[in-house]
Design a protein around this motif. Structure first.
Motif, short mmCIF file in Angstrom:
data_model
loop_
_atom_site.label_atom_id
_atom_site.label_comp_id
_atom_site.label_asym_id
_atom_site.label_seq_id
_atom_site.Cartn_x
_atom_site.Cartn_y
_atom_site.Cartn_z
N ALA A 41 3.73 -9.81 -0.52
CA ALA A 41 3.47 -9.60 -2.19
C ALA A 41 4.32 -8.77 -2.92
CB ALA A 41 3.12 -7.74 -2.07
N ILE A 42 4.24 -9.07 -4.17
CA ILE A 42 5.01 -8.91 -5.17
C ILE A 42 4.54 -7.09 -5.62
CG2 ILE A 42 3.15 -9.03 -7.36
CD1 ILE A 42 5.25 -10.64 -9.06
N ILE A 43 6.38 -7.10 -5.58
CA ILE A 43 6.59 -5.59 -5.89
C ILE A 43 6.78 -5.04 -7.79
CG2 ILE A 43 8.50 -3.54 -5.93
CD1 ILE A 43 9.80 -5.36 -4.29
N ASP A 44 5.71 -4.50 -7.49
CA ASP A 44 5.03 -4.48 -8.91
C ASP A 44 4.86 -2.72 -9.62
OD1 ASP A 44 3.70 -2.20 -7.60
OD2 ASP A 44 1.90 -2.83 -7.73
N LYS A 45 5.97 -1.94 -8.71
CA LYS A 45 7.03 -1.34 -9.49
C LYS A 45 7.75 -1.30 -10.12
CE LYS A 45 3.89 2.32 -6.70
NZ LYS A 45 4.20 3.64 -6.93
N ASP A 46 8.82 -0.12 -10.73
CA ASP A 46 10.30 0.07 -10.49
C ASP A 46 10.79 0.43 -9.76
OD1 ASP A 46 11.14 -1.73 -13.18
OD2 ASP A 46 9.86 -0.63 -14.23
N LEU A 47 11.84 0.46 -8.49
CA LEU A 47 12.32 1.02 -7.52
C LEU A 47 13.50 1.42 -7.54
CD1 LEU A 47 10.91 -1.13 -4.34
CD2 LEU A 47 9.72 1.09 -5.59
N GLU A 48 13.92 2.67 -7.71
CA GLU A 48 15.18 2.78 -8.09
C GLU A 48 15.81 3.12 -6.11
OE1 GLU A 48 17.54 7.36 -9.05
OE2 GLU A 48 15.51 6.84 -9.95
N ASP A 49 17.06 2.40 -6.08
CA ASP A 49 16.97 1.67 -4.63
C ASP A 49 16.85 1.61 -4.42
OD1 ASP A 49 20.02 2.35 -5.85
OD2 ASP A 49 19.35 4.52 -5.63
N GLY A 50 15.63 -0.05 -3.97
CA GLY A 50 14.58 -0.10 -4.06
C GLY A 50 15.09 -1.16 -1.85
N GLU A 55 0.78 -1.25 -0.25
CA GLU A 55 -0.28 0.11 -0.07
C GLU A 55 0.60 1.14 0.31
OE1 GLU A 55 -2.14 -0.79 2.87
OE2 GLU A 55 -3.89 -1.25 1.93
N ILE A 56 2.10 1.60 0.75
CA ILE A 56 2.67 1.99 0.85
C ILE A 56 4.26 2.02 0.43
CG2 ILE A 56 4.12 4.39 2.39
CD1 ILE A 56 1.84 3.99 4.48
N TYR A 57 4.63 2.81 -0.94
CA TYR A 57 5.98 2.70 -1.32
C TYR A 57 6.88 4.55 -0.97
CZ TYR A 57 5.57 -1.33 -4.64
OH TYR A 57 5.05 -1.98 -5.33
N GLU A 58 7.62 3.66 0.47
CA GLU A 58 8.13 5.17 0.78
C GLU A 58 9.67 5.13 0.89
OE1 GLU A 58 8.40 6.85 5.67
OE2 GLU A 58 7.24 4.14 5.18
N LYS A 59 10.34 6.74 0.18
CA LYS A 59 11.16 7.01 0.03
C LYS A 59 11.91 7.40 1.01
CE LYS A 59 12.60 8.75 -4.35
NZ LYS A 59 12.24 9.28 -5.84
N VAL A 60 13.25 6.84 1.55
CA VAL A 60 13.48 7.35 2.63
C VAL A 60 15.57 7.38 2.28
CG1 VAL A 60 14.30 6.46 5.20
CG2 VAL A 60 12.06 5.82 3.99
N LYS A 61 15.53 8.29 3.31
CA LYS A 61 16.98 8.57 2.52
C LYS A 61 18.11 7.62 4.00
CE LYS A 61 17.28 13.51 1.92
NZ LYS A 61 17.53 15.19 2.52
N TRP A 62 19.26 7.02 3.09
CA TRP A 62 20.05 5.75 4.07
C TRP A 62 20.22 6.27 5.40
CZ3 TRP A 62 20.32 1.31 2.57
CH2 TRP A 62 20.03 0.74 0.76
N GLU A 63 20.72 7.94 5.78
CA GLU A 63 21.08 7.65 6.43
C GLU A 63 19.96 7.96 7.69
OE1 GLU A 63 20.72 11.48 4.67
OE2 GLU A 63 22.70 9.60 3.48
N ILE A 64 18.29 7.95 7.17
CA ILE A 64 17.49 7.59 8.52
C ILE A 64 16.78 6.29 7.91
CG2 ILE A 64 17.30 10.11 8.55
CD1 ILE A 64 14.76 10.13 6.88
#
Length: 195
Positions: free
Chosen positions: A46-55, A10-19
């Protein structure tokens, strides 16, 4: 977050590596299947249904990456949703209130797979069912919204019910004029009955 009912992220979250959480250590890609290894009884798969950059995913998930020469990722996902797979997860888990399973145990579960051509047909069938479920859920939401809108219009200060009723057609009366109070208590009486 994986919804255990729809089995979708439900939620793909973009997070910086530092946090990012120190437990977020697993690289993930589109078509990877995520299987929760904690509280496996909740069936968070679940299956990842998006292209993720650095997932990345936390270590609370077993990341299952299909060997596409043998199995389609979507087929593997549906296999992981099966009752048989989930029973095997529970058999390999430890703990009763917070059952957990190790990645090696997840990856050690035996599954049956048909040839690739048949996998495609099975995927198409389940995808059609998933699409219909989604449409039905959308219809249910729309009908619930319509019902709530009509209830608001009908029972608000300015009463209206579509083109059928307007405010001046309503009569204002008290409940006790149209209904009985049935909250009066009665004493139970002894009666004879056959059992």
């Amino acid at each position: 977050a994986i919804n255990p009912v729809s089995n979708k992220i439900e939620i793909y979250e973009k997070v910086k590596w530092e946090i990012a959480s120190p437990n977020a250590k697993q690289k993930v890609y589109k078509d990877d299947v995520l299987c929760s290894t904690v509280r496996v009884n909740l069936r968070k798969i679940a299956i990842i249904d998006k292209d993720l950059e650095d997932g990345i995913a936390t270590v609370g998930f077993c990341v299952i990456r299909a060997n596409k020469e043998i199995v389609f990722p979507k087929f593997l996902y549906y296999e992981c949703l099966s009752e048989t797979f989930n029973k095997n997860l529970l058999l390999h888990s430890s703990g009763t209130t917070y059952p957990i399973v190790k990645n090696k145990d997840v990856l050690g579960i035996e599954i049956s797979i048909p040839p690739l051509e048949e996998q495609l047909e099975i995927i198409d069938l389940f995808q059609t069912i998933d699409d219909l479920i989604e449409v039905t859920e959308d219809q249910e939401k729309n009908l619930t919204n319509l019902k709530n809108q009509l209830l608001r219009e009908l029972f608000s200060d300015k009463k209206q019910f579509g083109n059928y009723l307007n405010d001046d057609e309503f009569e204002t009366i008290k409940f006790n004029q149209i209904a009985f109070n049935i909250s009066d208590r009665v004493q139970p009486q002894e009666t004879e009955c056959e059992i």
